[in-house]
Design an enzyme around this catalytic site. Structure first.
Site, PDB file in Angstrom:
ATOM      1  N   GLU A  54      -0.243  -3.365   5.063  1.00 51.16           N
ATOM      2  CA  GLU A  54      -1.194  -2.339   5.285  1.00 51.16           C
ATOM      3  C   GLU A  54      -1.668  -1.712   6.347  1.00 51.16           C
ATOM      4  O   GLU A  54      -0.646  -2.764   6.761  1.00 51.16           O
ATOM      5  CB  GLU A  54      -2.244  -3.131   4.960  1.00 51.16           C
ATOM      6  CG  GLU A  54      -2.901  -2.960   3.325  1.00 51.16           C
ATOM      7  CD  GLU A  54      -3.261  -1.824   3.414  1.00 51.16           C
ATOM      8  OE1 GLU A  54      -3.976  -0.980   3.884  1.00 51.16           O
ATOM      9  OE2 GLU A  54      -3.983  -1.362   1.575  1.00 51.16           O
ATOM     10  N   ASP A  55      -1.186  -0.641   6.292  1.00 57.87           N
ATOM     11  CA  ASP A  55      -1.760   0.242   7.635  1.00 57.87           C
ATOM     12  C   ASP A  55      -2.972   0.368   7.947  1.00 57.87           C
ATOM     13  O   ASP A  55      -3.480   0.321   9.473  1.00 57.87           O
ATOM     14  CB  ASP A  55      -1.037   1.695   8.080  1.00 57.87           C
ATOM     15  CG  ASP A  55      -1.664   2.255   6.623  1.00 57.87           C
ATOM     16  OD1 ASP A  55      -2.067   2.224   5.325  1.00 57.87           O
ATOM     17  OD2 ASP A  55      -1.997   3.706   6.862  1.00 57.87           O
TER      18      ASP A  55
ATOM     19  N   SER B 105      -2.270   0.982  -4.485  1.00 49.73           N
ATOM     20  CA  SER B 105      -2.827   1.670  -3.912  1.00 49.73           C
ATOM     21  C   SER B 105      -4.289   2.152  -4.441  1.00 49.73           C
ATOM     22  O   SER B 105      -4.909   2.141  -5.168  1.00 49.73           O
ATOM     23  CB  SER B 105      -1.872   2.925  -3.798  1.00 49.73           C
ATOM     24  OG  SER B 105      -2.419   4.582  -2.918  1.00 49.73           O
ATOM     25  N   ALA B 106      -5.119   3.222  -3.294  1.00 51.64           N
ATOM     26  CA  ALA B 106      -6.542   3.006  -3.243  1.00 51.64           C
ATOM     27  C   ALA B 106      -6.734   4.624  -3.774  1.00 51.64           C
ATOM     28  O   ALA B 106      -7.709   4.824  -4.552  1.00 51.64           O
ATOM     29  CB  ALA B 106      -7.695   3.216  -2.485  1.00 51.64           C
ATOM     30  N   SER B 107      -5.205   4.974  -4.024  1.00 52.23           N
ATOM     31  CA  SER B 107      -5.729   6.792  -4.111  1.00 52.23           C
ATOM     32  C   SER B 107      -4.985   6.808  -6.201  1.00 52.23           C
ATOM     33  O   SER B 107      -4.090   6.075  -6.226  1.00 52.23           O
ATOM     34  CB  SER B 107      -3.768   7.483  -3.276  1.00 52.23           C
ATOM     35  OG  SER B 107      -3.766   8.624  -4.492  1.00 52.23           O
TER      36      SER B 107
ATOM     37  N   ASP C 189       0.537  -1.316   0.054  1.00 54.60           N
ATOM     38  CA  ASP C 189       0.309   0.111   0.163  1.00 54.60           C
ATOM     39  C   ASP C 189       1.218   1.024  -0.173  1.00 54.60           C
ATOM     40  O   ASP C 189       2.071   0.361   0.201  1.00 54.60           O
ATOM     41  CB  ASP C 189      -0.318   0.044   1.292  1.00 54.60           C
ATOM     42  CG  ASP C 189      -1.781   1.335   1.987  1.00 54.60           C
ATOM     43  OD1 ASP C 189      -2.611   1.334   0.160  1.00 54.60           O
ATOM     44  OD2 ASP C 189      -1.659   1.578   2.697  1.00 54.60           O
ATOM     45  N   LEU C 190      -0.077   2.412  -0.230  1.00 56.95           N
ATOM     46  CA  LEU C 190       1.086   3.553  -0.532  1.00 56.95           C
ATOM     47  C   LEU C 190       1.054   4.698   0.968  1.00 56.95           C
ATOM     48  O   LEU C 190       1.867   4.317   2.221  1.00 56.95           O
ATOM     49  CB  LEU C 190       1.022   4.037  -1.979  1.00 56.95           C
ATOM     50  CG  LEU C 190       1.038   5.671  -2.000  1.00 56.95           C
ATOM     51  CD1 LEU C 190       2.863   6.165  -1.510  1.00 56.95           C
ATOM     52  CD2 LEU C 190       1.160   6.415  -2.630  1.00 56.95           C
ATOM     53  N   ASP C 191       0.153   4.680   1.153  1.00 62.87           N
ATOM     54  CA  ASP C 191      -0.211   5.705   1.800  1.00 62.87           C
ATOM     55  C   ASP C 191      -0.213   4.888   3.407  1.00 62.87           C
ATOM     56  O   ASP C 191      -1.234   4.014   3.587  1.00 62.87           O
ATOM     57  CB  ASP C 191      -1.879   6.501   2.098  1.00 62.87           C
ATOM     58  CG  ASP C 191      -2.391   7.496   0.224  1.00 62.87           C
ATOM     59  OD1 ASP C 191      -0.681   8.181   0.417  1.00 62.87           O
ATOM     60  OD2 ASP C 191      -3.368   7.869  -0.460  1.00 62.87           O
TER      61      ASP C 191
ATOM     62  N   THR D 164       0.940  10.222   4.204  1.00 59.78           N
ATOM     63  CA  THR D 164      -0.064  11.327   3.768  1.00 59.78           C
ATOM     64  C   THR D 164      -0.920  11.771   4.376  1.00 59.78           C
ATOM     65  O   THR D 164      -2.318  12.139   4.244  1.00 59.78           O
ATOM     66  CB  THR D 164      -0.493  11.051   2.330  1.00 59.78           C
ATOM     67  OG1 THR D 164      -0.664   9.325   2.082  1.00 59.78           O
ATOM     68  CG2 THR D 164       0.942  10.923   1.305  1.00 59.78           C
TER      69      THR D 164
ATOM     70  N   LYS E 187     -11.198  -0.667  -2.211  1.00 55.97           N
ATOM     71  CA  LYS E 187     -10.583  -1.768  -0.191  1.00 55.97           C
ATOM     72  C   LYS E 187     -12.267  -1.720   0.598  1.00 55.97           C
ATOM     73  O   LYS E 187     -12.345  -0.138   0.699  1.00 55.97           O
ATOM     74  CB  LYS E 187      -9.553  -1.347   0.573  1.00 55.97           C
ATOM     75  CG  LYS E 187      -8.253  -0.798  -0.636  1.00 55.97           C
ATOM     76  CD  LYS E 187      -7.036  -0.725  -0.103  1.00 55.97           C
ATOM     77  CE  LYS E 187      -5.780  -0.770  -0.498  1.00 55.97           C
ATOM     78  NZ  LYS E 187      -4.983   0.704  -0.338  1.00 55.97           N
TER      79      LYS E 187
ATOM     80  N   ASN F  81      -4.180   9.085  -7.046  1.00 57.89           N
ATOM     81  CA  ASN F  81      -2.993  10.462  -7.306  1.00 57.89           C
ATOM     82  C   ASN F  81      -1.948   9.525  -6.323  1.00 57.89           C
ATOM     83  O   ASN F  81      -0.206   9.799  -6.431  1.00 57.89           O
ATOM     84  CB  ASN F  81      -2.752  11.639  -5.584  1.00 57.89           C
ATOM     85  CG  ASN F  81      -4.593  11.906  -6.194  1.00 57.89           C
ATOM     86  OD1 ASN F  81      -3.977  13.116  -7.034  1.00 57.89           O
ATOM     87  ND2 ASN F  81      -4.844  11.859  -4.938  1.00 57.89           N
TER      88      ASN F  81
ATOM     89  N   LYS G 255      -8.932   5.819   6.739  1.00 56.36           N
ATOM     90  CA  LYS G 255      -7.700   5.300   5.983  1.00 56.36           C
ATOM     91  C   LYS G 255      -7.919   3.803   4.842  1.00 56.36           C
ATOM     92  O   LYS G 255      -8.523   3.214   5.212  1.00 56.36           O
ATOM     93  CB  LYS G 255      -7.038   4.738   6.759  1.00 56.36           C
ATOM     94  CG  LYS G 255      -6.145   6.071   7.590  1.00 56.36           C
ATOM     95  CD  LYS G 255      -5.086   5.199   8.729  1.00 56.36           C
ATOM     96  CE  LYS G 255      -4.219   6.541   9.698  1.00 56.36           C
ATOM     97  NZ  LYS G 255      -3.323   6.812  10.399  1.00 56.36           N
ATOM     98  N   GLY G 256      -7.414   3.983   3.733  1.00 57.08           N
ATOM     99  CA  GLY G 256      -7.974   2.996   3.059  1.00 57.08           C
ATOM    100  C   GLY G 256      -9.102   3.167   1.780  1.00 57.08           C
ATOM    101  O   GLY G 256      -8.960   3.015   1.026  1.00 57.08           O
TER     102      GLY G 256
ATOM    103  N   ARG H 242     -11.564   7.460  -2.836  1.00 56.42           N
ATOM    104  CA  ARG H 242     -11.749   9.365  -2.747  1.00 56.42           C
ATOM    105  C   ARG H 242     -13.600   9.200  -1.751  1.00 56.42           C
ATOM    106  O   ARG H 242     -14.314  10.177  -1.381  1.00 56.42           O
ATOM    107  CB  ARG H 242     -12.354  10.069  -3.826  1.00 56.42           C
ATOM    108  CG  ARG H 242     -11.713  11.234  -3.048  1.00 56.42           C
ATOM    109  CD  ARG H 242     -11.088  12.326  -4.805  1.00 56.42           C
ATOM    110  NE  ARG H 242      -9.911  11.768  -5.032  1.00 56.42           N
ATOM    111  CZ  ARG H 242      -9.227  11.652  -6.135  1.00 56.42           C
ATOM    112  NH1 ARG H 242     -10.435  12.701  -6.664  1.00 56.42           N
ATOM    113  NH2 ARG H 242      -8.478  11.255  -6.232  1.00 56.42           N
TER     114      ARG H 242
HETATM  115  C1  BG6 Z   1      -5.319   5.589   0.327  1.00 57.41           C
HETATM  116  C2  BG6 Z   1      -5.823   6.666   1.561  1.00 57.41           C
HETATM  117  O1  BG6 Z   1      -4.617   4.920   0.257  1.00 57.41           O
HETATM  118  O2  BG6 Z   1      -5.950   6.158  -0.710  1.00 57.41           O
HETATM  119  C3  BG6 Z   1      -7.212   7.994   1.602  1.00 57.41           C
HETATM  120  O3  BG6 Z   1      -5.894   6.020   2.727  1.00 57.41           O
HETATM  121  C4  BG6 Z   1      -7.504   8.132   0.505  1.00 57.41           C
HETATM  122  O4  BG6 Z   1      -7.240   8.114   2.868  1.00 57.41           O
HETATM  123  C5  BG6 Z   1      -7.883   6.829  -0.560  1.00 57.41           C
HETATM  124  O5  BG6 Z   1      -9.078   8.163   0.185  1.00 57.41           O
HETATM  125  C6  BG6 Z   1      -7.961   7.939  -2.267  1.00 57.41           C
HETATM  126  O6  BG6 Z   1      -7.459   9.088  -2.378  1.00 57.41           O
HETATM  127  P1  BG6 Z   1      -6.810  10.327  -3.565  1.00 57.41           P
HETATM  128  O7  BG6 Z   1      -5.917  10.050  -3.885  1.00 57.41           O
HETATM  129  O8  BG6 Z   1      -7.464   9.183  -4.996  1.00 57.41           O
HETATM  130  O9  BG6 Z   1      -8.330  11.094  -2.897  1.00 57.41           O
HETATM  131 MG    MG Z   2      -2.659   3.172   3.473  1.00 59.77          MG
END
Ligand code: BG6
Ligand code: MG
Length: 217
Positions: A169-170, A114-116, A9-11, A17, A145, A118, A45-46, A49
């Site tokens: 994962e955290d 990662s779920a992000s 996982d990233l964040d 972050t 997730k 970004n 967390k995880g 958005r």
């Molecule tokens: C996860 C974070 O890695 O990514 C969440 O733990 C976040 O807090 C999710 O909402 C989505 O991120 P993003 O950057 O796509 O808004």
């Molecule tokens: Mg995480």
């Protein structure tokens, strides 16, 4: 089992972050007249958005039109992007590079789940984008997730069976996603919180690859 890949996982695992997500969500919540504290942030967390915004609205007993929902997501993300613009290799958690070096020396592949949306931007800022054999795309999976989708997509991208992968994962939702993907789950955090994890380390700096490999052998 002889693991062939570690999928990170990233964040919260490679960098912190969470605080930036917190600041950006708190601004949105305030605008809506809602409370949003660190405990609320922990539960997000995880979570992706849209799922995060939905939980904030549900907790506050609010509902908004699809158009406003999309505007709030966009506003949160624009704020988040300003907060992460100066992210640099200094923001990488201790121990990450040493782990990557050790995994590479053992011939074990490295993936990112990662779920992000970004994630690429953050990896680039951290200077570790090139370290990965495969980077999952949060935008292309059907379910976030705790569904297993992103971990399964990374295993597929690496061409390695899920049962030969180890997920790190955290977040509670993230550990559930790893287990749902039929992978061994390493938690970063507190064992009392990450109850589904097979093995937990207090921090990424304490992540001991040798111990993980011994425990799955
Ligand atoms: C996860 C974070 O890695 O990514 C969440 O733990 C976040 O807090 C999710 O909402 C989505 O991120 P993003 O950057 O796509 O808004
Ligand atoms: Mg995480």
């Amino acid at each position: 089992m002889k693991p062939e890949a570690f999928i990170f996982d990233l964040d919260g695992v490679l960098t912190d972050t969470a605080e930036f997500h917190f600041i950006a969500w708190q601004a949105i919540a305030r605008e809506l007249g809602l409370d949003f504290n660190l405990e609320d942030n922990e539960a997000l967390k995880g979570v992706d958005r849209a799922g995060s915004l939905q939980r904030i609205l549900d907790k506050g007993g609010l509902s908004v039109s699809d158009q406003v929902f999309a505007q709030l997501l966009d506003k949160k993300n624009r704020h988040y992007l300003t907060l992460i613009q100066d992210i640099s290799p200094d923001h990488l958690f201790d121990g990450v590079l040493a782990c990557f070096t050790e995994l590479k020396s053992l011939g074990i592949k490295i993936g990112l789940a990662s779920a992000s949306k970004n994630a690429l931007l953050v990896l680039t800022g951290l200077g570790i984008r090139e370290q990965f054999d495969f980077i999952g795309d949060a935008a292309s999976v059907a379910h976030g997730k705790p569904a297993p989708d992103i971990f399964l997509s990374v295993a597929k991208g690496l061409n390695i069976k899920p049962e030969l992968c180890i997920g790190i994962e955290d977040a509670v939702a993230g550990v559930s996603a790893i287990k749902a993907a039929n992978m061994y789950a390493v938690g970063i955090g507190e064992p009392g919180v990450l109850t589904q994890a097979d093995l937990v380390f207090a921090s990424t700096a304490q992540l001991d690859i040798g111990k993980v490999l011994a425990s799955v052998a």
